[in-house]
Write a protein that holds these residues in place. Structure first.
Motif, short mmCIF file in Angstrom:
data_model
loop_
_atom_site.label_atom_id
_atom_site.label_comp_id
_atom_site.label_asym_id
_atom_site.label_seq_id
_atom_site.Cartn_x
_atom_site.Cartn_y
_atom_site.Cartn_z
N ASP A 89 6.02 32.03 -22.13
CA ASP A 89 4.76 32.23 -22.85
C ASP A 89 3.73 31.22 -22.41
OD1 ASP A 89 5.40 34.37 -24.80
OD2 ASP A 89 7.01 32.95 -25.28
N VAL A 90 4.24 30.07 -21.99
CA VAL A 90 3.32 29.03 -21.53
C VAL A 90 3.85 28.44 -20.22
CG1 VAL A 90 2.26 26.81 -22.09
CG2 VAL A 90 2.68 28.47 -23.91
N ARG A 140 7.41 25.73 -32.16
CA ARG A 140 7.46 27.08 -32.72
C ARG A 140 8.34 28.03 -31.92
NH1 ARG A 140 1.89 26.33 -32.66
NH2 ARG A 140 1.79 27.83 -30.98
N LEU A 141 8.36 27.84 -30.60
CA LEU A 141 9.09 28.78 -29.75
C LEU A 141 10.30 28.11 -29.12
CD1 LEU A 141 6.05 30.27 -27.80
CD2 LEU A 141 7.30 31.36 -29.66
N PRO A 142 11.34 28.86 -28.85
CA PRO A 142 12.51 28.27 -28.18
C PRO A 142 12.17 27.88 -26.75
CG PRO A 142 12.75 30.64 -28.40
CD PRO A 142 11.52 30.27 -29.15
N ARG A 143 13.01 27.05 -26.17
CA ARG A 143 12.58 26.40 -24.95
C ARG A 143 12.35 27.20 -23.67
NH1 ARG A 143 17.70 22.59 -23.74
NH2 ARG A 143 19.12 24.10 -24.49
N ASN A 166 5.13 20.46 -25.81
CA ASN A 166 5.91 20.01 -26.96
C ASN A 166 5.45 20.65 -28.26
OD1 ASN A 166 7.95 18.27 -25.91
ND2 ASN A 166 6.35 16.78 -25.41
N LYS A 167 4.13 20.80 -28.37
CA LYS A 167 3.60 21.42 -29.59
C LYS A 167 4.05 22.88 -29.67
CE LYS A 167 0.56 21.26 -33.08
NZ LYS A 167 -0.88 21.50 -33.03
N VAL A 168 3.96 23.59 -28.56
CA VAL A 168 4.36 25.00 -28.55
C VAL A 168 5.86 25.12 -28.83
CG1 VAL A 168 4.57 27.07 -27.13
CG2 VAL A 168 2.52 25.67 -26.98
N ASN A 211 15.37 12.63 -25.66
CA ASN A 211 13.94 12.81 -25.60
C ASN A 211 13.50 13.71 -24.46
OD1 ASN A 211 12.94 11.52 -27.77
ND2 ASN A 211 12.94 9.53 -26.80
N TYR A 212 14.46 14.14 -23.70
CA TYR A 212 14.07 14.95 -22.56
C TYR A 212 14.70 16.31 -22.71
CZ TYR A 212 13.82 16.69 -17.84
OH TYR A 212 13.60 17.46 -16.74
N ASP A 213 13.87 17.31 -22.70
CA ASP A 213 14.37 18.64 -22.91
C ASP A 213 14.56 19.30 -21.54
OD1 ASP A 213 13.66 21.09 -25.29
OD2 ASP A 213 14.31 21.48 -23.24
N SER A 214 15.83 19.51 -21.19
CA SER A 214 16.07 19.96 -19.83
C SER A 214 15.69 21.43 -19.64
CB SER A 214 17.52 19.72 -19.43
OG SER A 214 18.34 20.34 -20.36
N GLY A 215 15.62 22.20 -20.73
CA GLY A 215 15.21 23.60 -20.58
C GLY A 215 13.77 23.70 -20.14
N SER A 216 12.90 23.02 -20.85
CA SER A 216 11.47 23.12 -20.54
C SER A 216 11.02 22.01 -19.61
CB SER A 216 10.68 23.01 -21.84
OG SER A 216 10.98 21.77 -22.45
N ARG A 217 11.88 21.02 -19.37
CA ARG A 217 11.55 19.84 -18.55
C ARG A 217 10.44 19.01 -19.18
NH1 ARG A 217 12.68 19.73 -13.33
NH2 ARG A 217 10.59 19.03 -12.85
#
Ligand code: ADP
Ligand code: MG
Length: 454
Positions: A216-217, A178-181, A173-175, A110-116
């Motif tokens: 991008d964000v 669509r986009l990679p992390r 999370n919403k973005v 549940n934790y995305d280490s790329g985007s934190r």
């Protein structure tokens, strides 16, 4: 079954079935249902748990049981590893026991280490109320078209525990759908500051700059910590300008309105003001109830409405604290192997608040408590039967109604099978007299009273 092809989830199905058979239903639902088995290798089974609190609880209370059942199921001395769904990445590790290893935080699914980002923080799990409607609407439109709206930067401000981080991460999370992390980056202003200082110390700011500008964000949480840190602000200003000019989205949160951020440079402030500043207020009672109901539903917990309402009534200004009370309640229920009851809820709340909660007590509440405590069915309490134990309990209920609810004698009489006011007066006298005479009885009545008044 051939053990070499046993999967983690097969093993867990088997194991949790065994666990279920040896503990109460409530305990199982609280501590084991939310667990997912994520991997199995020759040495260990890895379980994903929702929080550090869960890990500590399970490890403290059920480690031995799990290990022995694991041995029975596989014939091997496997270790149990835990991976934790992280909400605040990067603060510390857990104690490691020889046979209980904990994975590095952030390795949970549940934790995305790329985007934190923590994947539990989504728009779906965010309950909308009049207090956060605008903030949510702005967040959704920013997530739908990052950099394309006039909400750039979007600044969300509000008090502690009101959902700022949740909303910020929901955008991420919403973005990410669509986009990679690497193109979404979440950070806190504290981490931003630390990373910046490290970059300066190492005389190499390229990776720092790249990390923050190649997105991008950019989501920056709690920018109030930038106050007075002039050099970091400067750096942030450049990062912001660079992103803005290239049509990238910036979203920020703070605990107060940006113009109340003391020690923030004017030009940074005017940047913030050029986008949209929205607030999140404290939620009203309906929203607080809805949030608790949603949490219970998401974790498949069955909690009586009355108890949810009780918690929501007493904790008004901080949703994190409200969740804390709920978790405490589950812990108590599990520890005492008892159902989730009102008296347990009161205890959990008392510990959370450091003081008792309050609740307006009705005659119905009195009847219910007396019925439970004196073991006389409610129906009999309000009926016409004259058996000794029933009349005694009825008198106690009348007395407590008079003392606590403070309603008229007539009204009390009406609730107890349409008796008249003189019956109520008589009951009150009888109970008082007996309380004076018998210490035992007195304690009992006081016990019911303090439970009601709490
Ligand atoms: P803040 O960053 O404002 O201090 P958080 O975003 O960390 O607060 O929120 C605290 C807790 O309350 C989180 O667990 C979050 O999921 C929950 N929460 C806050 N607002 C809502 C909401 N509207 N719906 C559901 N959960 C919420
Ligand atoms: Mg926060």
């Amino acid at each position: 079954m051939d053990k070499t092809i046993l999967t983690a989830s097969d093993l867990w199905t088997n194991l949790s079935g065994e666990v279920q058979a040896s503990i109460s239903k409530q305990t199982y639902a609280t501590w084991f249902e939310p667990i997912r088995a994520v991997s199995l290798d020759e040495n260990s089974l890895t379980l994903e748990v929702p929080s550090k609190f869960y890990y500590e609880w399970i490890d403290r209370h059920y480690r031995r049981m799990l290990l022995s059942k694991l041995k029975t199921a596989t014939g091997k001395d496997l270790k149990v590893r835990y991976s934790v769904v992280v909400s605040e990445p990067g603060n510390g590790e857990f104690p490691t026991e020889p046979d209980t290893l904990v994975e590095q935080r952030g390795s949970g699914q549940n934790y995305d280490s790329g985007s934190r980002l923590n994947k539990r923080y989504t728009f779906d799990s965010f309950v909308e109320g009049s207090n956060n409607q605008l903030a949510k609407a702005a967040a959704v439109s920013v997530a739908d078209s990052p950099g394309q709206t006039s909400f750039n930067p979007l600044v969300v401000y509000g008090g502690v525990g009101l959902g700022k981080t949740h909303l910020l991460q929901a955008i991420g999370n919403k973005v990410l759908e669509r986009l990679p992390r690497p193109r979404v980056h979440y950070t806190t202003s504290e981490k931003f500051t630390l990373d910046f200082i490290t970059a300066i110390q190492n005389n190499n700011s390229a990776p720092f700059t790249e990390r923050h500008r190649k997105v991008d964000v950019l989501l920056v949480d709690d920018i109030q910590f930038l106050q007075k840190k002039e050099q970091t602000q400067e750096q942030f200003f450049h990062t912001f300008n660079d992103l803005y000019q290239r049509g990238k989205q910036v979203v920020l949160t703070t605990d107060r309105h940006p113009s109340e951020l003391y020690g923030l440079k004017d030009r940074l402030l005017s940047r913030f003001k050029s986008g949209l500043i929205v607030d999140i207020q404290a939620p009203n009672l309906e929203t607080r109830i809805a949030i608790l109901q949603k949490k219970a539903e998401d974790d498949s917990l069955e909690i009586p409405y009355e108890i949810i309402e009780f918690i929501a009534t007493n904790i008004r200004t901080n949703i994190r604290e409200m969740e804390g009370a709920l978790i405490k309640l589950l812990a108590y229920s599990s520890l005492s192997h008892s159902d989730i009851t009102m008296s347990l809820a009161k205890r959990a709340l008392r510990e959370t608040l450091g003081r008792p909660g309050t609740k307006t007590v009705s005659i119905e509440d009195v009847i219910q408590s007396v019925s439970e405590a004196m073991d006389v069915p409610e129906k009999k309490l309000v009926g016409r039967g004259r058996k000794m134990d029933v009349s005694r309990a009825r008198q106690v209920a009348m007395y407590l109604s008079r003392e606590i609810v403070g309603t008229s004698l007539e009204n009390i009489g009406m609730h107890f099978g349409g008796r008249d006011h003189s019956t109520v007066i008589h009951a009150c006298r009888a109970v008082k007299g007996k309380m004076k005479e018998k210490a035992d009885f007195c304690r009992r009545v006081d016990g019911i009273r303090s439970q009601l008044e709490f």
